[in-house]
Enzyme design. Structure first.
Site, PDB file in Angstrom:
ATOM      1  N   ASP A  10       7.203   8.704  -6.325  1.00  0.00           N
ATOM      2  CA  ASP A  10       7.383   7.244  -6.143  1.00  0.00           C
ATOM      3  C   ASP A  10       7.998   6.515  -7.345  1.00  0.00           C
ATOM      4  O   ASP A  10       7.501   5.451  -7.746  1.00  0.00           O
ATOM      5  CB  ASP A  10       6.037   6.600  -5.778  1.00  0.00           C
ATOM      6  N   ASP A  48       7.750   6.068  -1.354  1.00  0.00           N
ATOM      7  CA  ASP A  48       6.886   5.222  -0.539  1.00  0.00           C
ATOM      8  C   ASP A  48       7.817   4.410   0.371  1.00  0.00           C
ATOM      9  O   ASP A  48       8.773   3.790  -0.119  1.00  0.00           O
ATOM     10  CB  ASP A  48       6.100   4.300  -1.496  1.00  0.00           C
ATOM     11  N   HIS A  50       7.530   2.004   3.599  1.00  0.00           N
ATOM     12  CA  HIS A  50       6.740   1.286   4.611  1.00  0.00           C
ATOM     13  C   HIS A  50       7.610   0.418   5.514  1.00  0.00           C
ATOM     14  O   HIS A  50       8.524  -0.260   5.024  1.00  0.00           O
ATOM     15  CB  HIS A  50       5.728   0.361   3.925  1.00  0.00           C
ATOM     16  N   HIS A  54       3.456  -3.567   7.369  1.00  0.00           N
ATOM     17  CA  HIS A  54       2.587  -2.380   7.291  1.00  0.00           C
ATOM     18  C   HIS A  54       1.117  -2.793   7.117  1.00  0.00           C
ATOM     19  O   HIS A  54       0.816  -3.785   6.455  1.00  0.00           O
ATOM     20  CB  HIS A  54       3.021  -1.503   6.109  1.00  0.00           C
ATOM     21  N   HIS A  83       5.289  -4.069  -0.522  1.00  0.00           N
ATOM     22  CA  HIS A  83       6.060  -3.251  -1.472  1.00  0.00           C
ATOM     23  C   HIS A  83       6.779  -2.137  -0.715  1.00  0.00           C
ATOM     24  O   HIS A  83       6.363  -1.731   0.370  1.00  0.00           O
ATOM     25  CB  HIS A  83       5.131  -2.640  -2.537  1.00  0.00           C
ATOM     26  N   LYS A 108       6.972   8.659   2.819  1.00  0.00           N
ATOM     27  CA  LYS A 108       5.580   8.589   3.284  1.00  0.00           C
ATOM     28  C   LYS A 108       5.167   7.139   3.457  1.00  0.00           C
ATOM     29  O   LYS A 108       5.757   6.245   2.854  1.00  0.00           O
ATOM     30  CB  LYS A 108       4.661   9.299   2.286  1.00  0.00           C
ATOM     31  N   CYS A 153      -0.966   7.575  -5.983  1.00  0.00           N
ATOM     32  CA  CYS A 153      -0.147   8.574  -5.296  1.00  0.00           C
ATOM     33  C   CYS A 153      -0.048   9.904  -6.037  1.00  0.00           C
ATOM     34  O   CYS A 153      -0.012  10.951  -5.393  1.00  0.00           O
ATOM     35  CB  CYS A 153       1.214   7.975  -4.971  1.00  0.00           C
TER      36      CYS A 153
HETATM   37  C1  VGL Z   1       1.150   3.576  -4.365  1.00  0.00           C
HETATM   38  C2  VGL Z   1      -0.287   1.880  -3.818  1.00  0.00           C
HETATM   39  C3  VGL Z   1       0.378   1.678  -2.629  1.00  0.00           C
HETATM   40  C4  VGL Z   1       1.559   4.616  -5.363  1.00  0.00           C
HETATM   41  C5  VGL Z   1       1.825   3.397  -3.181  1.00  0.00           C
HETATM   42  O1  VGL Z   1       2.722   5.059  -5.336  1.00  0.00           O
HETATM   43  O2  VGL Z   1       0.704   4.996  -6.189  1.00  0.00           O
HETATM   44  N1  VGL Z   1       0.089   2.822  -4.666  1.00  0.00           N
HETATM   45  N2  VGL Z   1       1.437   2.436  -2.323  1.00  0.00           N
HETATM   46 ZN    ZN Z   2       2.569   1.992  -0.606  1.00  0.00          ZN
END
Ligand code: VGL
Ligand code: ZN
Length: 202
Positions: A10, A48, A50, A54, A83, A108, A153
Site C-alpha cells: 500500500d 488498497d 475501495h 465503501h 481513502h 484489495k 495492512c
Molecule cells: C490501511 C487502514 C485502511 C493500510 C488500509 O494500508 O494499512 N489501513 N485501509
Molecule cells: Zn483501506
C-alpha cells in the site's frame, strides 16, 4: 534467493503526507522501500482499492466517526476517512515508488461491504485474494514485507502469510505505523508471537 519475494504494501498517495489517511513518517519510507525493490528479483505490490461509499468509510454511515471502532457482521472494524477510492489520485502509487519491477499488483478492499487489511484474506477472515496461491505456484516460500501501514495492512498480511505456511520477515525501517490506541506495539507483539522475523534491515 530464488524462493524469496518482496511484498510492498500500500505505498499509495493517500497513506503518504498530504493524503486522506496519511501515516506519520510515510515519506521517509519511500527511499527505503525503493532500495529493497532494487535488491529483490520477485516483487509484489499491493494496492488498497475501495469503491466509493465503501463500508469502511466513516462517511458511509450516519454518525460514523473516523478512527472509531464499530461492529460489522464479520466482527470489529475501524471506520476510516474516505481513502484509496478506485481510480483517484489518492489510490495511485507514490510517484517516486519504483513500480516497473513488480510482477503482480494485488488490489484489495474492492468488495463494498468487506474491508481487507491483509493482502491474503479479507477482514471477514474467509474471502481470499488469491495471493497465497500465486506465490505457491511460483515456488516463492520466503516473504519479506515493507510498506504501509505497519500496524494494519503490513501486520495483518504478514500474520496471514505465516498462517498460510510462508517463512516471513518484516523490514521495520521500511514501514511506518498509524498507531491507533497502541496498535503499533500490540501488532509488533502479535507478529513476534507468530514467528515473524522483525530484525531485517534495508
Ligand atoms: C490501511 C487502514 C485502511 C493500510 C488500509 O494500508 O494499512 N489501513 N485501509
Ligand atoms: Zn483501506
Amino acid at each position: 534467493m530464488p524462493n524469496e519475494a518482496l511484498i510492498v504494501v500500500d505505498m499509495q498517495n493517500d497513506f503518504c503526507e498530504g493524503g486522506a489517511l496519511a501515516v506519520p513518517g510515510a515519506g521517509a519510507v519511500v527511499p527505503m522501500v525503493n532500495r529493497l525493490i532494487t535488491r529483490y528479483d520477485n516483487i509484489v505490490l499491493t494496492q488498497d482499492w475501495h469503491p466509493a461509499g465503501h463500508a469502511s468509510f466513516a462517511s458511509s454511515w450516519a454518525d460514523g466517526q473516523p478512527f472509531s471502532a464499530v461492529k460489522f457482521p464479520y466482527g470489529p472494524q475501524i471506520l476510516w476517512p474516505d481513502h484509496c477510492v478506485q481510480g483517484t489520485p489518492g489510490a495511485a502509487f507514490h510517484p517516486e515508488l519504483i513500480v516497473t519491477k513488480a510482477q503482480v499488483i494485488v488490489r484489495k478492499g474492492h468488495h463494498k461491504g468487506i474491508d481487507s487489511y491483509s493482502a491474503f484474506r479479507e477482514n471477514d477472515k474467509m474471502t481470499r485474494t488469491g495471493l497465497a496461491g500465486y506465490l505457491k505456484a511460483r515456488g516463492l516460500s520466503r516473504l519479506i514485507f515493507c510498506g504501509l501501514a505497519l500496524d494494519y495492512c503490513v501486520a495483518w498480511s504478514a500474520i496471514d502469510a505465516r498462517q498460510a505456511g510462508f517463512d516471513v520477515g518484516v523490514v521495520l525501517e521500511a514501514t511506518a505505523a498509524i498507531d491507533l490506541e497502541g496498535s503499533r506495539k500490540r501488532m509488533l507483539t502479535e507478529m513476534r508471537q507468530a514467528g515473524i522475523n522483525l530484525n531485517l534491515t534495508a
